[in-house]
Design an enzyme around this catalytic site. Structure first.
Site, short mmCIF file in Angstrom:
data_model
loop_
_atom_site.label_atom_id
_atom_site.label_comp_id
_atom_site.label_asym_id
_atom_site.label_seq_id
_atom_site.Cartn_x
_atom_site.Cartn_y
_atom_site.Cartn_z
N ASP A 101 4.37 -0.26 -0.83
CA ASP A 101 3.73 0.90 -1.45
C ASP A 101 4.12 0.92 -2.92
O ASP A 101 5.30 0.77 -3.25
CB ASP A 101 4.23 2.18 -0.76
CG ASP A 101 3.12 3.15 -0.47
OD1 ASP A 101 2.45 3.56 -1.43
OD2 ASP A 101 2.92 3.50 0.71
N ASP A 203 -0.55 3.89 -4.42
CA ASP A 203 -0.66 5.33 -4.18
C ASP A 203 -1.53 6.00 -5.24
O ASP A 203 -1.43 5.71 -6.43
CB ASP A 203 0.76 5.93 -4.24
CG ASP A 203 0.83 7.33 -3.66
OD1 ASP A 203 0.31 7.55 -2.55
OD2 ASP A 203 1.41 8.22 -4.32
N GLU A 261 -5.08 3.65 -2.75
CA GLU A 261 -5.37 4.87 -2.02
C GLU A 261 -6.43 5.59 -2.84
O GLU A 261 -6.21 5.92 -4.01
CB GLU A 261 -4.12 5.73 -1.86
CG GLU A 261 -4.37 6.83 -0.85
CD GLU A 261 -3.65 8.10 -1.17
OE1 GLU A 261 -3.51 8.93 -0.27
OE2 GLU A 261 -3.23 8.27 -2.32
N HIS A 336 0.25 7.95 7.60
CA HIS A 336 1.37 8.90 7.49
C HIS A 336 0.95 10.24 6.88
O HIS A 336 1.77 11.15 6.82
CB HIS A 336 2.46 8.25 6.63
CG HIS A 336 1.99 8.05 5.22
ND1 HIS A 336 1.00 7.16 4.89
CD2 HIS A 336 2.34 8.67 4.07
CE1 HIS A 336 0.77 7.23 3.59
NE2 HIS A 336 1.57 8.13 3.08
N ASP A 337 -0.26 10.34 6.37
CA ASP A 337 -0.75 11.61 5.81
C ASP A 337 -1.68 12.32 6.78
O ASP A 337 -2.28 13.34 6.43
CB ASP A 337 -1.53 11.36 4.51
CG ASP A 337 -0.63 10.95 3.37
OD1 ASP A 337 0.58 11.28 3.39
OD2 ASP A 337 -1.14 10.28 2.44
#
Ligand code: TEU
Ligand code: CA
Length: 568
Positions: A101, A203, A261, A336-337
């Site tokens: 990430d 991200d 993302e 994870h979100d």
């Protein structure tokens, strides 16, 4: 025209690991790198090609690693650089690639850059962040996703100025206008690439460029909780210039994969990020699917009446079409979100849980896009549905709840808390369920987040020997995808778009034709087979039978099926 250029990352299946929740090797209740090392054979056994690890860098953990205080070191709770190197080598030995990430829209406020920056107005690091001097009055309003007051400007007394934070107060936004900041980012990317990693998940990649000078956003656009933020956050004037520079300065030198993302990215802009001649990214994650069950008036709440399959099909078909001739898509149903896929897009009642979890895997792995599978979904793990605010860890849930209370909106706070049983990020972060014993085999200590009590039933150890388990179905489905390039590269064509229960499509590559039938409901659904599929071979079936009468099949509750037409 189809998209012919073959590359390894288009053919890859990605497995996402939230390190905090995967496996704790030393009993402190927090997952770690040695825990991942213990499980490398398991990961390999899934048949996945790439692991994406959520941030493992040093961090005070305001947002579980998305607030980084040192980009070149490993979070002490997770291990050491030596552990990292051992883990990476272990993956490579098993033919698995690793993507990390990259969180560079913001750092932690505890990063040395920010400590310097806030010290004085003439500090050499001042321009690493966005500052608004108080003598200019209050800065123009900006939304913050995690702030207790939803305000992205935080007053900082030492220099009598406000700093910008799109996320929490402990996540100040880095100033990408400053070439020194960009140089730092490119250097740290090389630092990890030179250690041998195989790419990045970037991200909030669309947030890097801010529209300057900051201007007032009209009241009516602010009025709604999140209003029209994508227009202000994901379309900065220098965004593509920055991404192209990153490509030129770093990415072009390595055979790696990148996935941005795409929070805030709308479909009309999709190709500008991933078309080959843009030289920016390979893929990004769109959010349209994740909006389908959210209240359009307030995405923090579930949509009254739930989501509609027709819209689901429409969204995923549109996102297939946009990359038909150029670029490439990614596909995910959870991360994870987000909450657990079977609870959200399937049906986690005991009688349907396994079938619907398998159906979702069939969907994910038969679309023309790189599939991302989130740890635990291979077992059909479900939402934990916390009852009280105290049970939550996620700052997003806690701060929004507090905000509603502060404003005296008690009824809404209660509605929000109820809605979090469906939507909260913590649903997707409960520890991995390895076995039926204490703490599901995640830890010998006290887990940082509650383990789902249903681990006694849903766990890897139990599914391992069972040929019909969700776990073994996923493995089979991955093999089916890999053995049939039509499922990776074939043209996608939606059938019966209006159908409310059935998602049906064909995939076509040269002479090879596959038919995917997914009954997204607990009802039986009849389907008339197209002529070329009447004698077809069954590639996969999530039930042990197929009810067929002549040219008609009768799909059972949550039945999923892929047929391969015999070549004429
Ligand atoms: O998420 C950005 C983002 O869009 C989310 O904040 C999203 O709005 C929210 O989760 C609703 O689902 C990324 C990371 O994936 C997330 O984990 C981080 O918290 C965030 O950035 C800040 O770094
Ligand atoms: Ca640990």
């Amino acid at each position: 025209m189809t998209n012919p250029k073959r590359t390894w990352w288009k053919e890859a299946v990605v497995y996402q690991i939230y390190p905090r929740s995967f496996r704790d090797s030393n009993g402190d209740g927090i997952g770690d790198l040695r825990g991942i090392i213990e499980k490398l054979d398991y990961i390999q056994s899934l048949g996945v090609d790439v692991v994406w690890l959520n941030p493992i860098y040093q961090s005070p953990n305001d947002d579980n690693g998305y607030d980084i205080s040192d980009y070149r070191d490993i979070m002490a709770q997770f291990g050491t650089i030596a552990d990292f190197e051992e883990m990476l080598a272990g993956m490579h030995q098993r033919g698995i690639k690793l993507i990390m990430d990259l969180v560079v829209n913001h750092s932690s406020d505890e990063h040395e850059w920010f400590r310097q920056s806030r010290r004085s107005r003439d500090n050499p690091y001042r321009d690493y962040y966005y500052w608004w001097p108080a003598e200019k009055g209050k800065p123009p309003y900006r939304w913050s996703f995690f702030d207790v007051n939803s305000e992205a400007w935080q007053f900082d007394p030492p220099t009598d100025a406000y700093y910008l934070h799109y996320f929490s107060v402990k996540q100040p936004d880095l100033n990408w206008e400053n070439p020194r900041v960009r140089r730092e980012v490119y250097d740290l990317m090389r630092f990890w690439l030179d250690k041998g990693i195989d790419g990045f998940r970037i991200d909030v990649a669309a947030f890097f460029s801010k529209e300057l000078p900051f201007r007032e956003i009209p009241e009516e656009e602010i009025a709604r909780q999140y209003g029209s933020w994508p227009d202000y956050y994901a379309k900065g004037p220098r965004l593509h210039e920055f991404l192209q520079e990153m490509h030129r300065e770093v990415l072009a030198d390595y055979d790696i994969m990148t996935v941005g993302e795409g929070s805030g990215v709308q479909i009309d802009d999709a190709l500008s990020f991933v078309a080959e001649d843009r030289r920016e990214l390979h893929m990004f994650f769109h959010f349209e699917g994740m909006g389908l069950d959210r209240d359009p008036q307030d995405p923090m709440l579930p949509r009254p009446g739930g989501w509609r399959l027709r819209e689901f099909k429409e969204v995923y078909s549109r996102w297939d079409a946009v990359f038909k001739a150029q670029g490439w898509g990614s596909i995910y149903l959870g991360n994870h979100d987000q909450s657990r896929v079977v609870s959200r897009w399937g049906d986690d009642r005991p009688e349907y849980r396994e079938a619907s979890a398998k159906l979702l895997h069939t969907f994910l792995l038969s679309m023309r896009a790189t599939p991302y599978i989130y740890y635990g979904d291979e077992l059909g793990m479900t939402n934990i549905r916390f009852d009280s605010i105290a049970a939550y860890d996620d700052l997003m849930t806690k701060n929004y709840y507090q905000q509603l209370l502060q404003k005296g909106r008690h009824a809404e706070a209660a509605r929000f808390l109820e809605g979090q049983k469906r939507l909260s990020r913590d649903n997707g972060r409960t520890p991995m369920q390895w076995h039926a014993g204490p703490h599901a085999g995640f830890t010998d200590g006290t887990p940082w987040l509650k383990v789902n009590p249903n681990h006694r039933e849903i766990n890897a150890e139990r599914q391992e020997p069972d040929e019909n388990s969700v776990l073994n179905y996923l493995r089979r489905m991955i093999r089916v995808r890999k053995a049939n390039p039509v499922l990776i590269y074939g043209d996608y064509h939606l059938l019966a778009p209006e159908h409310e229960q059935l998602y049906a499509y064909t995939r076509t590559l040269a002479k090879s034709r596959a038919l995917v039938l997914l009954n997204f409901s607990a009802q039986e659904v009849p389907f008339e087979l197209p002529a070329d599929f009447r004698e077809a071979e069954i590639l996969i079936n999530n039930r042990d039978f197929l009810a067929q009468e002549g040219t008609r099949v009768q799909l059972q509750a949550y039945q999923a099926l892929i047929l391969l037409a015999r070549e004429a």
